[in-house]
Design a protein around this motif. Structure first.
Motif, PDB file in Angstrom:
ATOM      1  N   LEU B 189      10.745   0.272  -0.047  1.00 15.90           N
ATOM      2  CA  LEU B 189       9.759  -0.521   0.135  1.00 15.90           C
ATOM      3  C   LEU B 189      10.191  -1.950   0.430  1.00 15.90           C
ATOM      4  CD1 LEU B 189       7.303   0.974  -0.102  1.00 15.90           C
ATOM      5  CD2 LEU B 189       6.767  -0.045  -2.343  1.00 15.90           C
ATOM      6  N   LYS B 190       9.526  -2.610   1.197  1.00 20.05           N
ATOM      7  CA  LYS B 190       9.842  -4.022   1.422  1.00 20.05           C
ATOM      8  C   LYS B 190       9.226  -4.779   0.445  1.00 20.05           C
ATOM      9  CE  LYS B 190       9.215  -7.707   4.831  1.00 20.05           C
ATOM     10  NZ  LYS B 190       8.614  -8.142   5.944  1.00 20.05           N
ATOM     11  N   TYR B 191       8.086  -4.361  -0.002  1.00 18.20           N
ATOM     12  CA  TYR B 191       7.371  -5.223  -1.281  1.00 18.20           C
ATOM     13  C   TYR B 191       7.250  -4.200  -2.418  1.00 18.20           C
ATOM     14  CZ  TYR B 191       5.535  -7.880   2.930  1.00 18.20           C
ATOM     15  OH  TYR B 191       5.634  -8.439   4.055  1.00 18.20           O
ATOM     16  N   PRO B 192       7.236  -4.951  -3.553  1.00 18.43           N
ATOM     17  CA  PRO B 192       6.908  -4.400  -4.894  1.00 18.43           C
ATOM     18  C   PRO B 192       6.105  -3.187  -4.839  1.00 18.43           C
ATOM     19  CG  PRO B 192       6.940  -6.820  -5.138  1.00 18.43           C
ATOM     20  CD  PRO B 192       6.748  -6.436  -3.896  1.00 18.43           C
ATOM     21  N   VAL B 193       6.137  -2.139  -5.598  1.00 15.48           N
ATOM     22  CA  VAL B 193       5.158  -0.955  -5.688  1.00 15.48           C
ATOM     23  C   VAL B 193       3.799  -1.499  -6.123  1.00 15.48           C
ATOM     24  CG1 VAL B 193       4.724   1.294  -6.685  1.00 15.48           C
ATOM     25  CG2 VAL B 193       7.064   0.543  -5.954  1.00 15.48           C
ATOM     26  N   ARG B 194       3.539  -2.248  -6.814  1.00 13.59           N
ATOM     27  CA  ARG B 194       2.468  -2.663  -7.510  1.00 13.59           C
ATOM     28  C   ARG B 194       1.720  -3.442  -6.454  1.00 13.59           C
ATOM     29  NH1 ARG B 194      -0.513  -3.316 -12.419  1.00 13.59           N
ATOM     30  NH2 ARG B 194      -1.582  -4.956 -12.392  1.00 13.59           N
ATOM     31  N   GLY B 195       2.387  -4.462  -5.902  1.00 19.84           N
ATOM     32  CA  GLY B 195       1.828  -5.416  -4.760  1.00 19.84           C
ATOM     33  C   GLY B 195       1.293  -4.577  -3.494  1.00 19.84           C
ATOM     34  N   ALA B 196       2.129  -3.644  -3.166  1.00 19.54           N
ATOM     35  CA  ALA B 196       1.674  -2.851  -1.925  1.00 19.54           C
ATOM     36  C   ALA B 196       0.671  -2.160  -2.165  1.00 19.54           C
ATOM     37  CB  ALA B 196       3.001  -2.117  -1.382  1.00 19.54           C
ATOM     38  N   SER B 197       0.781  -1.304  -3.274  1.00 19.41           N
ATOM     39  CA  SER B 197      -0.528  -0.522  -3.617  1.00 19.41           C
ATOM     40  C   SER B 197      -1.790  -1.030  -3.904  1.00 19.41           C
ATOM     41  CB  SER B 197      -0.368   0.213  -4.897  1.00 19.41           C
ATOM     42  OG  SER B 197       1.106   0.655  -5.073  1.00 19.41           O
ATOM     43  N   ILE B 198      -1.852  -2.412  -4.636  1.00 18.90           N
ATOM     44  CA  ILE B 198      -3.102  -3.165  -4.518  1.00 18.90           C
ATOM     45  C   ILE B 198      -3.710  -3.677  -3.267  1.00 18.90           C
ATOM     46  CG2 ILE B 198      -4.028  -5.465  -5.252  1.00 18.90           C
ATOM     47  CD1 ILE B 198      -2.020  -5.244  -7.882  1.00 18.90           C
ATOM     48  N   LYS B 199      -2.614  -4.066  -2.245  1.00 28.13           N
ATOM     49  CA  LYS B 199      -3.026  -4.360  -1.220  1.00 28.13           C
ATOM     50  C   LYS B 199      -3.768  -3.312  -0.079  1.00 28.13           C
ATOM     51  CE  LYS B 199      -2.726  -8.462  -0.547  1.00 28.13           C
ATOM     52  NZ  LYS B 199      -4.099  -9.280  -0.457  1.00 28.13           N
ATOM     53  N   LEU B 200      -3.067  -1.936  -0.406  1.00 24.68           N
ATOM     54  CA  LEU B 200      -3.581  -0.725   0.326  1.00 24.68           C
ATOM     55  C   LEU B 200      -5.041  -0.653  -0.343  1.00 24.68           C
ATOM     56  CD1 LEU B 200      -1.201   2.046   0.373  1.00 24.68           C
ATOM     57  CD2 LEU B 200      -2.565   1.149   2.293  1.00 24.68           C
ATOM     58  N   LEU B 201      -5.186  -0.542  -1.524  1.00 25.11           N
ATOM     59  CA  LEU B 201      -6.464  -0.416  -2.207  1.00 25.11           C
ATOM     60  C   LEU B 201      -7.387  -1.499  -1.911  1.00 25.11           C
ATOM     61  CD1 LEU B 201      -5.725   0.375  -6.162  1.00 25.11           C
ATOM     62  CD2 LEU B 201      -6.466   1.786  -4.092  1.00 25.11           C
ATOM     63  N   GLU B 202      -7.208  -2.744  -1.367  1.00 23.07           N
ATOM     64  CA  GLU B 202      -7.931  -3.788  -1.002  1.00 23.07           C
ATOM     65  C   GLU B 202      -8.250  -3.361   0.446  1.00 23.07           C
ATOM     66  OE1 GLU B 202      -7.651  -8.117  -1.560  1.00 23.07           O
ATOM     67  OE2 GLU B 202      -5.832  -7.545  -2.401  1.00 23.07           O
ATOM     68  N   GLY B 203      -7.714  -2.323   0.975  1.00 27.69           N
ATOM     69  CA  GLY B 203      -8.119  -1.993   2.743  1.00 27.69           C
ATOM     70  C   GLY B 203      -7.413  -2.731   3.574  1.00 27.69           C
ATOM     71  N   ASP B 204      -6.041  -3.392   2.990  1.00 23.28           N
ATOM     72  CA  ASP B 204      -5.265  -4.208   3.823  1.00 23.28           C
ATOM     73  C   ASP B 204      -3.697  -3.251   4.088  1.00 23.28           C
ATOM     74  OD1 ASP B 204      -3.417  -5.749   5.157  1.00 23.28           O
ATOM     75  OD2 ASP B 204      -3.909  -7.401   3.626  1.00 23.28           O
ATOM     76  N   GLU B 205      -3.593  -2.863   5.347  1.00 20.54           N
ATOM     77  CA  GLU B 205      -2.531  -1.949   5.403  1.00 20.54           C
ATOM     78  C   GLU B 205      -1.427  -2.696   6.181  1.00 20.54           C
ATOM     79  OE1 GLU B 205      -3.997   1.418   7.447  1.00 20.54           O
ATOM     80  OE2 GLU B 205      -5.274   1.987   5.919  1.00 20.54           O
TER      81      GLU B 205
END
Lengths: 231, 635
Positions: B189-205
Motif C-alpha cells: 500500500l502507498k497509504y496506511p491501511v486505516r487511512g486508505a480504508s477510511i477514504k474508501l468508506l467515504e466514497g473517495d477512490e
C-alpha cells in the motif's frame, strides 16, 4: 417485469391524466396510434392487473402502482431527451424517438447518475417538466426542520443531512455542515439569494439548493463556545 | 526536501509562503485567491528545500477545480513534510483537515497562524494541542513574520516522524475498518491501511494505490447497505465523528473569553444586511468609479505637466544630436512612450490596483458576492462570479484563472465570455477614461459603462439559455472584515503593475520608434489605405487608427498610447471629434482579448471555445462601433 407495451400505455395515460380528469379511450387510441378496439381490450387487461381503474363512458384513471410506473417512464423519457439533446447534441425529433426506446431499458441507478451529472434538469427540451425523482432517504425527524425553512435568528443542532445527491452532500460536509454541529441563521437574502449561517466559528453563505439538504433540530440548545460575543 | 503548504482556504498559506521563500504571491482576504500551485526553492541550513504553495482545500475528497489541483499535488508529490497552515481563530475545520492528513500517513508540521487575533479572543494551549495530535506545532503570525524562523527550524522534526494520533469513529465504522483490514496487504500500500480504508468508506477512490481490485466494489456495497439502514450516507457519519473529535480537543486546549461586540463586527453586519448592505455597495462602487475618473484625471494632468517642465527641450536636443529623420523618430518615440506610461499606467492602472487591493484585503468582496447572488442567478451565474469579474477589471488574465473557483464548466464558460467581452480591464478602462472621458466628459464614460453592463446582462442571459445543464449554486465562507495592511496592499499593487514597466514599456518603445520611422518616410499612410474603407467608411475613424486597433491586440493600453504616437500629440481633441473618440473607446472596450488573455483562455477553456469567444468579440466590437457611428450620423 412489466412489458414495454404496458409501460408505454401507462406513460400515455399518466400524461393524459395530468389535467386531473380521467383519460378517454379515444384519446389514448389517437396518442398510441392504435384502434379504439384494441385500446379497450388493453384497458381491461390493465384493470385486471391493478394498474388502472377503467369505467366505460367515464374513462381511465391510474391506480397508485400504475401511477408510479407511468411517471417513472415519463420521467426517464424526458430526462433522456434532455440528455440526448444537451450532451450528445442530437436533434429534438430524433431524440424523442430514441428516448422512447431507451426509456424502458434505463436503470434507476443510471437515471440518477445522468440527472446528477446534468445537475438535475427540471424540464425536457420542449419545456415540459421532468417529474422529481423519489427521495432515496426519507429520514423523518419530528423536531427537525430544513435549514432553508428556518427563520432569521433561529438556531439549532444539525440532526442529519438528506442523502439524495452525494456530490452536493460532499461539498456541504466539506464546509463543516455535519450532524451534531451548532448553527445559527443570521440572514436570509432576498431575490432567491443565499442563507447566511454561522456554523462553529465560520460564517458561510449557502444557496437554497444546499440549505435544502441540511436538517436542523431547533429544539436542542447548543453549548456555545463564545467567540463572536453577544452584545 | 519537498515541503507542501496545505490548509483551508483563506488561512494565510500564501502569506506564510511569501515569508518563508521571499517569492511574491498575491494574497487577499477571501477564499480562493490562489487557484494554482506555486513552487520556490530555498536553502535552509545548507539543504535545498522546495516549497509548494497549494490552493486552499476544505477536504481531500471532492471539491472545485482549484481544490482538485491541491489534492492531485498531494498524491503525486511524495512530500517530505506537509506544512499545514491552520487558522487559530477557526480551529475546527483546520483540525478536521489535519486528521485526514494524519490518517493518510503524511509527515506533518502545523503553523498555527493568526495567533495574534486568537490570543485576543482567549487562551489557546498550543503545547497541549501538539501533544494530543502528536505533531509539532509552531505558533505564527504570518503577516508580521512571527514564528517563521521556528517553522524553518522545525522542518527536520516534521520529516523525521509520523503522528500516531487516531480519530475514534463510531463502533459501526470501526467494525467496517476491522473487516477491511483483513483484505488488505499492508506492504503493497502507498497509504496506511486505516487511512486508505477510511477514504474508501467515504466514497473517495483516489487513495487506493495497492488495494486489492475487488475491495472498492465491496465497499460500494457496504456504503449502499449503510445508507439503507441509516437513511444517511456513510461519509456524513465519518465527518460527524471528525468534527466531534475536533470539538472535544478544542474544548480541552482553549478557553475563550467573552468579548463585547466590536465596531468592526457591527459594521460587518451592516454590510450584509440587504437594507443597509445594498446602499453601502452602491456607495462603494460609485466611490471607486469617481475616484478613478477624478483622481485619475488629476494625476494624469499633473504628471504630464510636471514631465514637460522637467524634460524641457531635452528630446528636441536629442533629435538634433542624432540628426535626420532617424533622430526625430528615436527621440519622439522615447518621449511619447514615457508620456504614455505617465498618463496611463500610473494614473489609471496603478490607481485601480490600489483600490482593488484595499477592497480585497478588507474582506469586503465576499459580502458583495452574498448581496448580488440573487441578481446573478438571472444571468445563469451565482454570486461567486462577482469576484473574477472584479478582478477582471484589473486584468483579464488572473480573472480567467479565478473562474476556477466556479464548479461547473458551463458557468466558467459563461463567466469567461462575459469577462472577455464585457468587463473592461484596467487598460481598457484607461483607454475609455483617457480618450472620450478626458476629451468628452464623464457622461460619455457612463454611457460606455452602461452599454457594457447591458452587455453583461444580455450575454449572460443568452448563454444561460443556450448552454446545457442546470446552473449550480453558491456556497462560500465569509471572512471577518479586517483592516488592510499597507505593506501587503503596496506589495500586491507593485507586483501587478510591474509588468507594465518591464514587459509593456519595451514593446511600446520599439513599436513607437518603428511607427515614427514609417511615418517619417511616409509609408504609414500607404499601409493603412487598403483598410480605409472599413476604418473610415464603417467606423468613421481616421484611417491611421487601424494601427492602434491592431496594436491593441498585443496590449490593450497600447492602442491608446499609440494614438498619442500616431498623431504626435497628447491633445487628442485637436485631432479627433468626441464622437470619433467615443466610437474608438467603445470598440476597444469590447474588442478581442489581448495576447496574454488569449493564451490563458486556451489553457483554461480549450482552443475551440477560445476561438469562438475571440471571433465573437471582434464581430461584437465592430458591430457596436459601426452602430454607434451610424447613430451619430443620423442624430
Amino acid at each position: 417485469m412489466v412489458s414495454e407495451n404496458i409501460e408505454e400505455y401507462l406513460e400515455c395515460i399518466w400524461e393524459l391524466t395530468q389535467d386531473g380528469t380521467p383519460a378517454r379511450t379515444t384519446d389514448i387510441a389517437k396518442k398510441m396510434k392504435v384502434s379504439p378496439a384494441s385500446v379497450t381490450e388493453m384497458m381491461q387487461r390493465l384493470d385486471s392487473l391493478g394498474y388502472i381503474t377503467y369505467e366505460k363512458y367515464k374513462g381511465v384513471t391510474l391506480t397508485d402502482s400504475g401511477k408510479v410506473i407511468g411517471e417513472t417512464i415519463k420521467r426517464k423519457h424526458r430526462l433522456l431527451e434532455r440528455f440526448l439533446v444537451d450532451v450528445l447534441g442530437i436533434d429534438k425529433e430524433k431524440s424523442h424517438d430514441e428516448a422512447c426506446r431507451l426509456e424502458h431499458m434505463l436503470s434507476d441507478e443510471s437515471e440518477r447518475r445522468i440527472s446528477e451529472m446534468m445537475n438535475h434538469p427540471k424540464t425536457c427540451p420542449d419545456g415540459d417538466p421532468i417529474p422529481a425523482m423519489d427521495q432515496l432517504c426519507a429520514r423523518k425527524d419530528e423536531d427537525s426542520s430544513v435549514l432553508s425553512q428556518m427563520s432569521e435568528g433561529e438556531e439549532g443542532v444539525i440532526s442529519h443531512l438528506s442523502c439524495d445527491d452525494p456530490q452536493k452532500i460532499r461539498r456541504i460536509i466539506a464546509m463543516g455542515f455535519v450532524p451534531e454541529r451548532c448553527l445559527t441563521v443570521e440572514e436570509k437574502l432576498p431575490m432567491g439569494g443565499p442563507v447566511l449561517v454561522q456554523v462553529g466559528d465560520c460564517r458561510v453563505a449557502l444557496a437554497k439548493e444546499y440549505a435544502d439538504l441540511v436538517y436542523v433540530n431547533t429544539k436542542r440548545r447548543c453549548q456555545k463556545r463564545q467567540r463572536h460575543g453577544a452584545e | 526536501m519537498e515541503v507542501l503548504l496545505v490548509g483551508n482556504p483563506n488561512v494565510g498559506k500564501s502569506v506564510v509562503f511569501n515569508r518563508l521563500t521571499g517569492v511574491g504571491t498575491i494574497s487577499s482576504n477571501y477564499s480562493g485567491t490562489t487557484v494554482d500551485y506555486l513552487r520556490a526553492d530555498m536553502m535552509v541550513n545548507g539543504k535545498k528545500v522546495t516549497f509548494t504553495d497549494l490552493p486552499g482545500i476544505y477536504s481531500l475528497t471532492n471539491g472545485t477545480e482549484d481544490q482538485l489541483v491541491a489534492a492531485k499535488m498531494l498524491h503525486s508529490a511524495n512530500p517530505d513534510c506537509v506544512l499545514v497552515v491552520a487558522d487559530a481563530t477557526r480551529l475546527e475545520p483546520s483540525l478536521v483537515l489535519i486528521f485526514q492528513l494524519i490518517e493518510l500517513g503524511y509527515p506533518i508540521l502545523v503553523a498555527m497562524n493568526m495567533m495574534d487575533t486568537a490570543r485576543k479572543r482567549g487562551e489557546l494551549d498550543v503545547v497541549k494541542l501538539s501533544k494530543i495530535l502528536d505533531v509539532p506545532i509552531v505558533p505564527t503570525v504570518a503577516v508580521t513574520g512571527e514564528g517563521m524562523e521556528e517553522l524553518l527550524k522545525a522542518l527536520d522534526t516534521c520529516a523525521a516522524r509520523r503522528s500516531d494520533f487516531k480519530v475514534s469513529y463510531d463502533s459501526h465504522i470501526e467494525a467496517y475498518l476491522e473487516v477491511m483490514k483483513l483484505g488488505i496487504a499492508e506492504a503493497e500500500l502507498k497509504y496506511p491501511v486505516r487511512g486508505a480504508s477510511i477514504k474508501l468508506l467515504e466514497g473517495d477512490e483516489q487513495f487506493t494505490e495497492g488495494v486489492p481490485k475487488d475491495l472498492p466494489v465491496q465497499v460500494r456495497k457496504l456504503r449502499e447497505e449503510f445508507r439503507k439502514e441509516h437513511d444517511e450516507d456513510l461519509e456524513v457519519h465519518i465527518n460527524r465523528d471528525r468534527y466531534g473529535e475536533a470539538g472535544r480537543i478544542i474544548s480541552e486546549v482553549s478557553r475563550p473569553n467573552v468579548q463585547p461586540r466590536t465596531r468592526v463586527q457591527r459594521l460587518s453586519d451592516l454590510t450584509m444586511r440587504p437594507r443597509t448592505g445594498i446602499p453601502i455597495l452602491i456607495a462603494v462602487l460609485a466611490g471607486v468609479l469617481l475616484t478613478m475618473i477624478k483622481l485619475g484625471g488629476f494625476l494624469d494632468e499633473t504628471l504630464l505637466s510636471l514631465y514637460s517642465d522637467v524634460v524641457g527641450s531635452f528630446f528636441s536636443d536629442l533629435a538634433n544630436a542624432i540628426g535626420g529623420e532617424l533622430g526625430i523618430a528615436l527621440a519622439s518615440g522615447l518621449d511619447l512612450s514615457i508620456q504614455a506610461i505617465l498618463s496611463i499606467v500610473i494614473p489609471y492602472i496603478l490607481l485601480f490596483y490600489l483600490i482593488l487591493a484595499l477592497l480585497e484585503d478588507s474582506g469586503y468582496l465576499p459580502r458583495v458576492v452574498v448581496l448580488l447572488d440573487g441578481v446573478m442567478h438571472k444571468i445563469g451565474l451565482h454570486g461567486q462570479a462577482i469576484i473574477p469579474m472584479l478582478v477582471g477589471m484589473g486584468c483579464n488574465v488572473p480573472a480567467i484563472l479565478a473562474t476556477r473557483v466556479i464548479e461547473s464548466r458551463r458557468e466558467r464558460l459563461i463567466l469567461g465570455t462575459i469577462i472577455v467581452m464585457a468587463v473592461p480591464c484596467s487598460a481598457q478602462m484607461a483607454v475609455i477614461i483617457g480618450t472620450v472621458g478626458n476629451h468628452g466628459g464623464v457622461l460619455y464614460v457612463m454611457a460606455i459603462l452602461a452599454i457594457l453592463l447591458g452587455l453583461v446582462l444580455v450575454l449572460g442571459r443568452l448563454l444561460h439559455k443556450a448552454l446545457r445543464f442546470e446552473p449550480t449554486s453558491l456556497m462560500i465562507e465569509i471572512p471577518d472584515l479586517s483592516r488592510p495592511r499597507a505593506d501587503n496592499v503596496l506589495k500586491k499593487t507593485g507586483m501587478r503593475v510591474k509588468e507594465f514597466f518591464v514587459i509593456a514599456f519595451p514593446i511600446l518603445l520599439v513599436g513607437s520608434m518603428a511607427l515614427e520611422l514609417l511615418n517619417a518616410y511616409g509609408w504609414l499612410d500607404k499601409l493603412v489605405e487598403p483598410l480605409a474603407f472599413f476604418t473610415e467608411g464603417f467606423l468613421g475613424l481616421p484611417a491611421i487608427l487601424i494601427i492602434a486597433l491592431i496594436f491593441g491586440v498585443l496590449r490593450k493600453e497600447m492602442s491608446f498610447q499609440l494614438l498619442v504616437v500616431l498623431f504626435g500629440t497628447a491633445n487628442l481633441s485637436a485631432v479627433m471629434t468626441v464622437e470619433q473618440l467615443f466610437v474608438f473607446a467603445l470598440v476597444m472596450a469590447t474588442f478581442m482579448p489581448c495576447m496574454s488573455a488569449f493564451a490563458v483562455m486556451v489553457r483554461e477553456y480549450g482552443i475551440r471555445d477560445s476561438l469562438i469567444m475571440t471571433l465573437s468579440s471582434i464581430v461584437l466590437a465592430f458591430s457596436l462601433g459601426g452602430l454607434a457611428n451610424f447613430l451619430f450620423g443620423v442624430l
